[in-house]
Design an enzyme around this catalytic site. Sequence first.
Site, PDB file in Angstrom:
ATOM      1  N   ASP A 291       9.551   0.816  -8.725  1.00 18.90           N
ATOM      2  CA  ASP A 291       9.634   0.766  -7.264  1.00 18.90           C
ATOM      3  C   ASP A 291       9.809  -0.697  -6.867  1.00 18.90           C
ATOM      4  O   ASP A 291       9.581  -1.598  -7.676  1.00 18.90           O
ATOM      5  CB  ASP A 291       8.345   1.340  -6.654  1.00 18.90           C
ATOM      6  CG  ASP A 291       8.358   1.256  -5.133  1.00 18.90           C
ATOM      7  OD1 ASP A 291       9.409   1.573  -4.539  1.00 18.90           O
ATOM      8  OD2 ASP A 291       7.350   0.863  -4.528  1.00 18.90           O
ATOM      9  N   SER A 292      10.154  -0.900  -5.612  1.00 24.48           N
ATOM     10  CA  SER A 292      10.240  -2.264  -5.099  1.00 24.48           C
ATOM     11  C   SER A 292       8.872  -2.942  -5.109  1.00 24.48           C
ATOM     12  O   SER A 292       8.792  -4.160  -5.024  1.00 24.48           O
ATOM     13  CB  SER A 292      10.791  -2.225  -3.678  1.00 24.48           C
ATOM     14  OG  SER A 292       9.987  -1.369  -2.884  1.00 24.48           O
TER      15      SER A 292
ATOM     16  N   CYS B 297      11.460   4.450  -5.871  1.00 26.25           N
ATOM     17  CA  CYS B 297      11.777   3.836  -4.577  1.00 26.25           C
ATOM     18  C   CYS B 297      12.877   4.636  -3.869  1.00 26.25           C
ATOM     19  O   CYS B 297      13.962   4.825  -4.416  1.00 26.25           O
ATOM     20  CB  CYS B 297      12.257   2.410  -4.839  1.00 26.25           C
ATOM     21  SG  CYS B 297      12.716   1.513  -3.364  1.00 26.25           S
TER      22      CYS B 297
ATOM     23  N   GLU C  42       0.480  -1.289   3.772  1.00 29.55           N
ATOM     24  CA  GLU C  42       0.141  -2.461   2.944  1.00 29.55           C
ATOM     25  C   GLU C  42      -1.126  -3.147   3.465  1.00 29.55           C
ATOM     26  O   GLU C  42      -1.858  -3.772   2.715  1.00 29.55           O
ATOM     27  CB  GLU C  42       1.304  -3.473   2.963  1.00 29.55           C
ATOM     28  CG  GLU C  42       2.584  -2.927   2.376  1.00 29.55           C
ATOM     29  CD  GLU C  42       2.742  -3.211   0.893  1.00 29.55           C
ATOM     30  OE1 GLU C  42       2.138  -4.165   0.405  1.00 29.55           O
ATOM     31  OE2 GLU C  42       3.470  -2.442   0.231  1.00 29.55           O
TER      32      GLU C  42
ATOM     33  N   CYS D  73      10.098   7.669   2.019  1.00 33.69           N
ATOM     34  CA  CYS D  73       9.725   6.310   1.634  1.00 33.69           C
ATOM     35  C   CYS D  73       8.433   6.411   0.833  1.00 33.69           C
ATOM     36  O   CYS D  73       7.559   7.221   1.166  1.00 33.69           O
ATOM     37  CB  CYS D  73       9.517   5.457   2.882  1.00 33.69           C
ATOM     38  SG  CYS D  73       8.817   3.828   2.544  1.00 33.69           S
TER      39      CYS D  73
ATOM     40  N   HIS E 231       5.789   4.792   0.716  1.00 37.41           N
ATOM     41  CA  HIS E 231       4.501   4.542   1.375  1.00 37.41           C
ATOM     42  C   HIS E 231       4.049   5.686   2.288  1.00 37.41           C
ATOM     43  O   HIS E 231       2.874   5.769   2.619  1.00 37.41           O
ATOM     44  CB  HIS E 231       4.598   3.285   2.240  1.00 37.41           C
ATOM     45  CG  HIS E 231       4.680   2.016   1.460  1.00 37.41           C
ATOM     46  ND1 HIS E 231       5.689   1.759   0.557  1.00 37.41           N
ATOM     47  CD2 HIS E 231       3.875   0.918   1.440  1.00 37.41           C
ATOM     48  CE1 HIS E 231       5.501   0.560   0.032  1.00 37.41           C
ATOM     49  NE2 HIS E 231       4.414   0.029   0.551  1.00 37.41           N
TER      50      HIS E 231
HETATM   51  N1  DGL Z   1       9.743   1.487  -1.801  1.00 35.65           N
HETATM   52  C1  DGL Z   1      10.490   1.449  -0.573  1.00 35.65           C
HETATM   53  C2  DGL Z   1      11.089   2.832  -0.306  1.00 35.65           C
HETATM   54  O1  DGL Z   1      10.601   3.833  -0.780  1.00 35.65           O
HETATM   55  C3  DGL Z   1       9.640   1.002   0.597  1.00 35.65           C
HETATM   56  C4  DGL Z   1       9.283  -0.467   0.548  1.00 35.65           C
HETATM   57  C5  DGL Z   1      10.505  -1.344   0.576  1.00 35.65           C
HETATM   58  O2  DGL Z   1      11.159  -1.478   1.637  1.00 35.65           O
HETATM   59  O3  DGL Z   1      10.847  -1.890  -0.458  1.00 35.65           O
HETATM   60  O4  DGL Z   1      12.063   2.937   0.388  1.00 35.65           O
END
Ligand code: DGL
Length: 272
Positions: free
Chosen positions: A11-12, A74, A153, A185, A187
């Site tokens: 993931d990011s 992600c 976060e 997403c 989160h």
């Molecule tokens: N992991 C990203 C997503 O699921 C969210 C956080 C980001 O913008 O990197 O889109």
Amino acid sequence: MTATSPIAIFDSGVGGLTVARAVNRVLPDEEIIYLGDTARVPYGTKSPATVERFASECVEFLLHFRPKFVLVACNTASATALEALEEIVDVPLEGVLAPGARAAVEASAGRRIGVIGTRATVASGAYERALTSLAADVDVVSRACPLFVPLVEEGRTSGPVVTAIAQEYLAPLLEHGVEALILGCTHYPVLKPVLAEVAGVGVTLVDSAETTARAAHEALAARGELRPPGDTPPPRFFVTDVIDEFERVGRIIWPELPGQIERVEIGRASLR
Ligand code: DGL
């Protein structure tokens, strides 16, 4: 690669722990290697070309572990880079979009579906394409919800501020009468209680973490690659920036966060 090879997840940043946690619950015998590109998060505000480059570097790092399966946790990377990754990697790869889209179509008899995600995910139109390929008559409304990631976060997952923001973001989708809402997403599953309350009982929330974990189970079972029970090494977590912050936010998402967290540097993409 064998059945005892690990599942690699990236993931990011920390949000993909929603997916890793769901995989750990659905597939407790599997070894998990997780990479959070915390030095370069967020991906959701970046261009598709940049996300593709970052995602390639994440996969390149994970391939050192000889995984049997790579999960792109992600949503932004799944929406903008999955096809490019599939072309350059010879390990089975699954993103979070297709399983979420399938679950949403199943949950919406009238085919009215809402999608919420980062700006990059919504701008890509990838969910619309995935949904339309499953059911030509889908009626999709999408909305970027950029405040949700920083709220999670910061550990702000409930309370009047979060509820007010959710009401504002979801209003156009609810006015449209969506029957299923894809939490597009990493989160957003953490905000499920608030989103469920704002959306009301008539709307099914599609948690892409859960649907992706189930899809991973199906894919591995179909290939006869489920790891036999016993002797599963604990998960390993890698981050590209400070460990403390990953652990702090990680425990909001996955309170009992098992295993070890290590910091790594990932190089320039050399997969092409
Ligand atoms: N992991 C990203 C997503 O699921 C969210 C956080 C980001 O913008 O990197 O889109």
